[in-house]
Design a protein around this motif. Structure first.
Motif, PDB file in Angstrom:
ATOM      1  N   MET A  50     -21.034   0.860  25.436  1.00 20.09           N
ATOM      2  CA  MET A  50     -20.061   1.736  26.092  1.00 20.09           C
ATOM      3  C   MET A  50     -18.795   1.960  25.274  1.00 20.09           C
ATOM      4  O   MET A  50     -18.228   3.055  25.272  1.00 20.09           O
ATOM      5  N   LEU A  51     -18.339   0.919  24.574  1.00 20.07           N
ATOM      6  CA  LEU A  51     -17.066   1.014  23.853  1.00 20.07           C
ATOM      7  C   LEU A  51     -17.013   2.153  22.827  1.00 20.07           C
ATOM      8  O   LEU A  51     -15.988   2.835  22.731  1.00 20.07           O
ATOM      9  N   PRO A  52     -18.070   2.371  22.033  1.00 18.13           N
ATOM     10  CA  PRO A  52     -17.989   3.477  21.073  1.00 18.13           C
ATOM     11  C   PRO A  52     -17.709   4.822  21.732  1.00 18.13           C
ATOM     12  O   PRO A  52     -16.982   5.655  21.164  1.00 18.13           O
ATOM     13  N   LEU A  53     -18.257   5.055  22.933  1.00 17.97           N
ATOM     14  CA  LEU A  53     -17.989   6.310  23.635  1.00 17.97           C
ATOM     15  C   LEU A  53     -16.572   6.340  24.189  1.00 17.97           C
ATOM     16  O   LEU A  53     -15.873   7.355  24.096  1.00 17.97           O
ATOM     17  N   ILE A  54     -16.139   5.223  24.776  1.00 17.75           N
ATOM     18  CA  ILE A  54     -14.803   5.160  25.368  1.00 17.75           C
ATOM     19  C   ILE A  54     -13.719   5.353  24.312  1.00 17.75           C
ATOM     20  O   ILE A  54     -12.676   5.972  24.566  1.00 17.75           O
ATOM     21  N   LEU A  55     -13.970   4.850  23.104  1.00 20.73           N
ATOM     22  CA  LEU A  55     -12.950   4.877  22.053  1.00 20.73           C
ATOM     23  C   LEU A  55     -12.990   6.136  21.192  1.00 20.73           C
ATOM     24  O   LEU A  55     -12.173   6.291  20.282  1.00 20.73           O
ATOM     25  N   ILE A  56     -13.920   7.042  21.477  1.00 15.65           N
ATOM     26  CA  ILE A  56     -14.025   8.274  20.686  1.00 15.65           C
ATOM     27  C   ILE A  56     -12.699   9.037  20.619  1.00 15.65           C
ATOM     28  O   ILE A  56     -12.279   9.458  19.528  1.00 15.65           O
ATOM     29  N   PRO A  57     -11.987   9.254  21.734  1.00 19.82           N
ATOM     30  CA  PRO A  57     -10.724  10.007  21.630  1.00 19.82           C
ATOM     31  C   PRO A  57      -9.689   9.338  20.726  1.00 19.82           C
ATOM     32  O   PRO A  57      -8.986  10.022  19.970  1.00 19.82           O
ATOM     33  N   LEU A  58      -9.598   8.011  20.786  1.00 23.84           N
ATOM     34  CA  LEU A  58      -8.616   7.318  19.948  1.00 23.84           C
ATOM     35  C   LEU A  58      -8.982   7.416  18.474  1.00 23.84           C
ATOM     36  O   LEU A  58      -8.116   7.673  17.621  1.00 23.84           O
ATOM     37  N   PHE A  59     -10.261   7.228  18.152  1.00 20.41           N
ATOM     38  CA  PHE A  59     -10.670   7.290  16.751  1.00 20.41           C
ATOM     39  C   PHE A  59     -10.676   8.726  16.230  1.00 20.41           C
ATOM     40  O   PHE A  59     -10.463   8.964  15.041  1.00 20.41           O
ATOM     41  N   SER A  60     -10.938   9.686  17.116  1.00 18.99           N
ATOM     42  CA  SER A  60     -10.905  11.078  16.662  1.00 18.99           C
ATOM     43  C   SER A  60      -9.506  11.455  16.182  1.00 18.99           C
ATOM     44  O   SER A  60      -9.348  12.236  15.238  1.00 18.99           O
ATOM     45  N   MET A  61      -8.479  10.862  16.794  1.00 21.84           N
ATOM     46  CA  MET A  61      -7.112  11.156  16.369  1.00 21.84           C
ATOM     47  C   MET A  61      -6.788  10.530  15.017  1.00 21.84           C
ATOM     48  O   MET A  61      -5.853  10.967  14.338  1.00 21.84           O
ATOM     49  N   SER A  62      -7.554   9.521  14.611  1.00 18.70           N
ATOM     50  CA  SER A  62      -7.376   8.960  13.271  1.00 18.70           C
ATOM     51  C   SER A  62      -7.671  10.020  12.221  1.00 18.70           C
ATOM     52  O   SER A  62      -6.919  10.182  11.245  1.00 18.70           O
ATOM     53  N   PHE A  63      -8.746  10.764  12.426  1.00 15.06           N
ATOM     54  CA  PHE A  63      -9.133  11.789  11.451  1.00 15.06           C
ATOM     55  C   PHE A  63      -8.235  13.019  11.562  1.00 15.06           C
ATOM     56  O   PHE A  63      -7.921  13.652  10.545  1.00 15.06           O
ATOM     57  N   MET A  64      -7.809  13.345  12.775  1.00 13.00           N
ATOM     58  CA  MET A  64      -6.891  14.469  12.924  1.00 13.00           C
ATOM     59  C   MET A  64      -5.556  14.169  12.231  1.00 13.00           C
ATOM     60  O   MET A  64      -5.006  15.012  11.517  1.00 13.00           O
ATOM     61  N   GLN A  65      -5.053  12.945  12.416  1.00 10.55           N
ATOM     62  CA  GLN A  65      -3.800  12.550  11.777  1.00 10.55           C
ATOM     63  C   GLN A  65      -3.963  12.483  10.261  1.00 10.55           C
ATOM     64  O   GLN A  65      -3.052  12.867   9.508  1.00 10.55           O
ATOM     65  N   ALA A  66      -5.120  12.019   9.809  1.00 12.62           N
ATOM     66  CA  ALA A  66      -5.386  11.957   8.368  1.00 12.62           C
ATOM     67  C   ALA A  66      -5.359  13.356   7.766  1.00 12.62           C
ATOM     68  O   ALA A  66      -4.765  13.569   6.689  1.00 12.62           O
ATOM     69  N   CYS A  67      -5.964  14.314   8.452  1.00  8.72           N
ATOM     70  CA  CYS A  67      -5.973  15.688   7.947  1.00  8.72           C
ATOM     71  C   CYS A  67      -4.570  16.277   7.933  1.00  8.72           C
ATOM     72  O   CYS A  67      -4.208  17.022   7.005  1.00  8.72           O
ATOM     73  N   ALA A  68      -3.771  15.943   8.941  1.00 11.06           N
ATOM     74  CA  ALA A  68      -2.385  16.421   8.969  1.00 11.06           C
ATOM     75  C   ALA A  68      -1.613  15.879   7.770  1.00 11.06           C
ATOM     76  O   ALA A  68      -0.820  16.596   7.137  1.00 11.06           O
ATOM     77  N   GLN A  69      -1.845  14.613   7.431  1.00 15.66           N
ATOM     78  CA  GLN A  69      -1.147  14.019   6.294  1.00 15.66           C
ATOM     79  C   GLN A  69      -1.661  14.589   4.975  1.00 15.66           C
ATOM     80  O   GLN A  69      -0.874  14.805   4.044  1.00 15.66           O
ATOM     81  N   ILE A  70      -2.957  14.817   4.869  1.00 18.86           N
ATOM     82  CA  ILE A  70      -3.514  15.424   3.657  1.00 18.86           C
ATOM     83  C   ILE A  70      -2.898  16.793   3.439  1.00 18.86           C
ATOM     84  O   ILE A  70      -2.520  17.166   2.325  1.00 18.86           O
ATOM     85  N   GLU A  71      -2.779  17.566   4.520  1.00 17.33           N
ATOM     86  CA  GLU A  71      -2.220  18.911   4.427  1.00 17.33           C
ATOM     87  C   GLU A  71      -0.770  18.874   3.943  1.00 17.33           C
ATOM     88  O   GLU A  71      -0.321  19.776   3.225  1.00 17.33           O
ATOM     89  N   ARG A  72      -0.032  17.800   4.313  1.00 23.56           N
ATOM     90  CA  ARG A  72       1.367  17.675   3.899  1.00 23.56           C
ATOM     91  C   ARG A  72       1.508  16.992   2.540  1.00 23.56           C
ATOM     92  O   ARG A  72       2.624  16.782   2.070  1.00 23.56           O
ATOM     93  N   GLY A  73       0.367  16.616   1.945  1.00 21.24           N
ATOM     94  CA  GLY A  73       0.415  15.960   0.649  1.00 21.24           C
ATOM     95  C   GLY A  73       0.692  14.477   0.721  1.00 21.24           C
ATOM     96  O   GLY A  73       1.062  13.865  -0.289  1.00 21.24           O
ATOM     97  N   GLU A  74       0.526  13.872   1.898  1.00 22.95           N
ATOM     98  CA  GLU A  74       0.766  12.446   2.062  1.00 22.95           C
ATOM     99  C   GLU A  74      -0.540  11.671   1.889  1.00 22.95           C
ATOM    100  O   GLU A  74      -1.612  12.158   2.236  1.00 22.95           O
ATOM    101  N   ARG A  75      -0.439  10.459   1.385  1.00 20.93           N
ATOM    102  CA  ARG A  75      -1.613   9.631   1.114  1.00 20.93           C
ATOM    103  C   ARG A  75      -2.199   9.091   2.424  1.00 20.93           C
ATOM    104  O   ARG A  75      -1.473   8.702   3.336  1.00 20.93           O
ATOM    105  N   VAL A  76      -3.523   9.065   2.500  1.00 21.42           N
ATOM    106  CA  VAL A  76      -4.237   8.553   3.665  1.00 21.42           C
ATOM    107  C   VAL A  76      -4.693   7.124   3.386  1.00 21.42           C
ATOM    108  O   VAL A  76      -5.290   6.845   2.344  1.00 21.42           O
ATOM    109  N   PHE A  77      -4.409   6.222   4.323  1.00 25.20           N
ATOM    110  CA  PHE A  77      -4.811   4.823   4.200  1.00 25.20           C
ATOM    111  C   PHE A  77      -5.703   4.427   5.387  1.00 25.20           C
ATOM    112  O   PHE A  77      -5.616   5.034   6.457  1.00 25.20           O
ATOM    113  N   PRO A  78      -6.550   3.389   5.199  1.00 24.65           N
ATOM    114  CA  PRO A  78      -7.463   2.980   6.276  1.00 24.65           C
ATOM    115  C   PRO A  78      -6.772   2.558   7.563  1.00 24.65           C
ATOM    116  O   PRO A  78      -7.387   2.614   8.633  1.00 24.65           O
TER     117      PRO A  78
END
Length: 267
Positions: A50-78
């Motif tokens: 169940m946890l992987p489904l419940i946590l999808i929204p939180l982890f999806s924002m990891s990639f959205m935030q990473a793309c926002a930083q890439i677009e601004r030229g900022e380095r992405v870290f794990p």
């Protein structure tokens, strides 16, 4: 909101490739960290399903935030993998995840009513024989139609919900509402976007596997070459989620969970 032309769907795909090319190693590392974490969660009895489904929204924002930083030229870290957990919107995102789990349960239950659960067993690698699959082909098609009929409108409501909650500070109900009607209004673009990714996911691996088979005749070589390519295509697809949001709602503000710069584009 102005109506988005259908060809914008292809633009979203291309923008996903552009974002990936800017920091391919960094965004791929973030994705692999996410996959390993999902595998670790899967080990937990009962909750691991169940946890992987419940946590999808939180982890999806990891990639959205990473793309926002890439677009601004900022380095992405794990450590961006935990950005959703550190957000003031964490609890609302968890509620969204619980709702996503409920939606998935309803879809599975409805498809099982149509074919007795054969489609679900086949999807989960339930070890069905060829004869069982052939005899249940008709009912499985019905189950697939039922699942699709329920999943598509739910996916429309969930598509933008997480970033609207975290970046625009919307309530759960408001985010689901705006997401559903925004996707509906941009339906042509999303059809082009979806079909483009289906073609990429089918054509690219097929062509590569045919070439490798002709050159080497080795299925092992096909597997070891297709695996990283499949991972890369998946990461690029994740990157393309970001422009589907920014083309409608604008870019998120630097260093905050607030709404994008300028007036609220939803109004």
């Amino acid at each position: 909101m102005e109506k988005i032309p259908a060809h914008t769907g292809w633009t979203w795909v291309k923008q996903g490739f552009v974002l990936f090319r800017k920091q391919p190693a960094e965004i791929s590392t973030l994705f692999l960290a996410y996959m390993f974490l999902m595998l670790a969660l899967g080990i937990i009895p009962v909750l691991g399903q169940m946890l992987p489904l419940i946590l999808i929204p939180l982890f999806s924002m990891s990639f959205m935030q990473a793309c926002a930083q890439i677009e601004r030229g900022e380095r992405v870290f794990p450590n961006l993998l935990l950005v959703g957990f550190r957000s003031p919107a964490r609890n609302t995102l968890l509620k969204l995840g619980l709702l996503y789990l409920l939606m998935a349960t309803v879809v599975v239950a409805a498809s099982a009513l149509a074919d007795g659960g054969t489609f679900w067993k086949a999807m989960m690698g339930g070890g069905l024989s060829a004869d069982e699959l052939q005899s249940a082909a008709g009912s499985m098609r019905m189950a697939m139609l039922v699942a699709a009929a329920l999943y598509v409108p739910a996916a429309m409501a969930f598509w933008y919900a997480a970033p609207l909650i975290m970046w625009q500070q919307m309530s759960l109900g408001k985010a689901l509402f705006y997401s559903f009607f925004t996707v509906r209004r941009a339906g042509g673009a999303f059809l082009v976007y979806g079909f483009a990714w289906i073609l990429i996911a089918i054509v690219v691996p097929t062509v590569i596997s045919m070439v490798i088979t002709l050159l080497t005749g080795s299925l092992t070589a096909v597997f070891f070459i297709l695996l990283p390519i499949s991972i890369i295509l998946t990461v690029i697809m994740y990157c393309s989620f970001y422009p589907t949001y920014t083309s409608v709602f604008g870019k998120p503000r630097r260093g905050s969970d607030g709404p994008p710069n300028g007036d609220n584009p939803v109004a």
